[in-house]
Write a protein that holds these residues in place. Structure first.
Motif, PDB file in Angstrom:
ATOM      1  N   LEU A 130       0.808  -1.207   0.000  1.00  0.00           N
ATOM      2  CA  LEU A 130       0.000   0.000   0.000  1.00  0.00           C
ATOM      3  C   LEU A 130       0.852   1.273   0.000  1.00  0.00           C
ATOM      4  N   ASP A 131       1.878   1.309   0.884  1.00  0.00           N
ATOM      5  CA  ASP A 131       2.649   2.540   1.076  1.00  0.00           C
ATOM      6  C   ASP A 131       3.868   2.649   0.165  1.00  0.00           C
ATOM      7  N   PHE A 132       4.468   1.516  -0.192  1.00  0.00           N
ATOM      8  CA  PHE A 132       5.688   1.531  -1.015  1.00  0.00           C
ATOM      9  C   PHE A 132       5.552   0.531  -2.168  1.00  0.00           C
ATOM     10  N   PRO A 133       4.641   0.784  -3.082  1.00  0.00           N
ATOM     11  CA  PRO A 133       4.444  -0.187  -4.163  1.00  0.00           C
ATOM     12  C   PRO A 133       5.679  -0.357  -5.055  1.00  0.00           C
ATOM     13  N   GLU A 134       6.544   0.678  -5.104  1.00  0.00           N
ATOM     14  CA  GLU A 134       7.726   0.591  -5.973  1.00  0.00           C
ATOM     15  C   GLU A 134       8.784  -0.377  -5.431  1.00  0.00           C
ATOM     16  N   GLU A 157      18.679  -4.367  -1.149  1.00  0.00           N
ATOM     17  CA  GLU A 157      19.324  -3.073  -0.966  1.00  0.00           C
ATOM     18  C   GLU A 157      18.272  -1.999  -0.697  1.00  0.00           C
ATOM     19  N   ILE A 158      18.504  -1.222   0.342  1.00  0.00           N
ATOM     20  CA  ILE A 158      17.585  -0.131   0.707  1.00  0.00           C
ATOM     21  C   ILE A 158      18.003   1.113  -0.064  1.00  0.00           C
ATOM     22  N   ASN A 164      14.306   2.978   4.451  1.00  0.00           N
ATOM     23  CA  ASN A 164      15.218   2.642   5.551  1.00  0.00           C
ATOM     24  C   ASN A 164      14.511   2.802   6.892  1.00  0.00           C
ATOM     25  N   TYR A 165      13.790   3.916   7.085  1.00  0.00           N
ATOM     26  CA  TYR A 165      13.090   4.146   8.345  1.00  0.00           C
ATOM     27  C   TYR A 165      12.023   3.076   8.579  1.00  0.00           C
ATOM     28  N   PHE A 166      11.312   2.744   7.519  1.00  0.00           N
ATOM     29  CA  PHE A 166      10.232   1.785   7.653  1.00  0.00           C
ATOM     30  C   PHE A 166      10.771   0.392   8.010  1.00  0.00           C
ATOM     31  N   GLY A 171      12.196  -3.516  12.962  1.00  0.00           N
ATOM     32  CA  GLY A 171      13.147  -4.474  13.550  1.00  0.00           C
ATOM     33  C   GLY A 171      13.666  -5.520  12.579  1.00  0.00           C
ATOM     34  N   ILE A 172      13.491  -5.294  11.273  1.00  0.00           N
ATOM     35  CA  ILE A 172      13.932  -6.291  10.287  1.00  0.00           C
ATOM     36  C   ILE A 172      15.459  -6.390  10.246  1.00  0.00           C
ATOM     37  N   VAL A 173      16.126  -5.239  10.228  1.00  0.00           N
ATOM     38  CA  VAL A 173      17.599  -5.227  10.107  1.00  0.00           C
ATOM     39  C   VAL A 173      18.249  -5.877  11.321  1.00  0.00           C
ATOM     40  N   SER A 174      17.783  -5.531  12.525  1.00  0.00           N
ATOM     41  CA  SER A 174      18.376  -6.122  13.734  1.00  0.00           C
ATOM     42  C   SER A 174      18.124  -7.623  13.786  1.00  0.00           C
TER      43      SER A 174
END
Length: 374
Positions: A130-134, A157-158, A164-166, A171-174
């Protein structure tokens, strides 16, 4: 009357015996004394021909494997069989399993962390759509390629701050790096051979409880060995890296070719020697073999090489002139185990080839070559 006759006979016999003894003594006194024959020793000689003599430095040392690994455990668990007995002398190919420590319990915790990561990514997929379809397609591909039985793939790759904030805020990266840390720890339960070689020391066997930090054994590469030799500091400038060296065993029955690989830059304060390292490759060589190394230091021009036993303590040797020994001064420039290289000996000088017991200046001798000519 009979008594007088006997005494007269004894007296006459005594007089005759005295005369005989006296004549014998007189004859021996006038007899000339025998003259002792003068003994002339036959000696081996050699004629000096000065030439360029290569100075060969002899050193000894033991072979040591150039590549060796001491195997330590960084985890704890029971040592499980790998298909080969973990015993000294066992050979392994590069990449072959050396150690397998039971990791079933730890493996379960790794799988649990990977499952949590998968669930966290799956939970954000509706919001991404919904928020980041790309960016949704790349995360969908990542999720579809995620395999719990394989190593965790690298996160997509972000490309923007919003992404990055999302992703970080959820908590995905940690979670990802926590899983990678657990996987790295899991790999320590398996130790593979870093190169092809032989196990020289085995301190554990199958079924042993291995503890963290415990030494398990020692593994060496048997294709290349190194010998450490000590060289007198005066010859250090002549030892070059890359120079070939002839190596031989104590019996002299086997010879090998080595190469100077390194020369220490400092001199030992106690022995005043410098250390050189020689590489050698040969299938017959084993670790710990005691070998003699002959290193070519330099060439000494206008010199002669003789037996060390021919040189006296005051740096003189015996020459033969007109069948008489005479002592001449020389200048020794290099000593080996059995030979000495001399300077200041004129060409054509006839010198002793072998030591003569009791030799002295003025001693009359007979050269062996003259005896042969007669």
């Amino acid at each position: 009357m009979l008594r007088k006759v006997i005494l007269s006979i004894l007296g006459l016999a005594l007089v005759v015996g005295s005369i005989f003894v006296a004549n014998t003594l007189i004859k021996n006194k006038n007899k000339p004394k025998p003259v002792a024959s003068k003994v002339v020793k036959t000696v081996f000689v050699d004629t000096v021909h000065n030439a360029t003599i290569p100075i060969v430095i002899t050193a000894n040392g033991n072979t040591v494997a150039k590549r060796r690994v001491e195997i330590y455990s960084e985890v704890q668990g029971v040592f499980k069989p790998t298909g080969k007995l973990f015993k000294a002398g066992q050979s392994y190919r590069k990449g072959e399993r050396l150690i397998h420590i039971d990791a079933s319990e730890y493996y379960a915790s790794v799988q649990s962390a990977k499952s949590n990561l998968y669930n966290d990514i799956a939970a954000i997929m509706p919001d991404l759509r919904l928020d980041f379809p790309e960016i949704y397609p790349k995360w969908e591909n990542y999720l579809s390629s995620f395999d719990l039985e394989a190593a965790t793939p690298k996160l997509p790759e972000i490309t923007s701050n919003k992404e990055n904030y999302f992703i970080t805020g959820r908590g995905i990266v940690s979670s990802y790096y926590n899983v990678k840390n657990l996987e790295q720890r899991l790999s320590k339960y398996y130790i593979n051979a870093p190169f092809s070689g032989v196990l020289t020391e085995a301190l554990v066997t199958e079924g042993t409880l291995v503890r963290n930090g415990q030494k398990l054994g020692e593994f060496i590469d048997t294709s290349e060995y190194e010998i450490e030799v000590a060289i007198t500091k005066s010859y250090a400038p002549f030892i070059k890296v890359g120079e070939e060296v002839v190596l031989s065993d104590l019996n002299g029955t086997s010879t090998y070719t080595g190469m100077v690989s390194r020369v220490n830059g400092s001199i030992d304060l106690t022995t005043q020697t410098i250390t050189a390292f020689i590489n050698v490759k040969h299938p017959d060589i084993k670790e710990g073999m005691y070998l003699k190394a002959d290193l070519n230091a330099r060439d000494e021009p206008n010199a002669v090489e003789i037996d060390r036993m021919l040189l006296s303590e005051d740096n003189t040797i015996f020459a033969v002139r007109d069948s008489v020994l005479e002592s001449i001064s020389v200048k020794p420039v290099f000593f080996s185990d059995k030979k000495v290289i001399l300077k200041d000996v004129k060409d054509g000088t006839v010198i002793l080839k072998k030591p003569v017991p009791g030799a002295y200046s003025g001693m009359l001798v007979k050269p062996y070559l003259d005896t042969q000519a007669q």
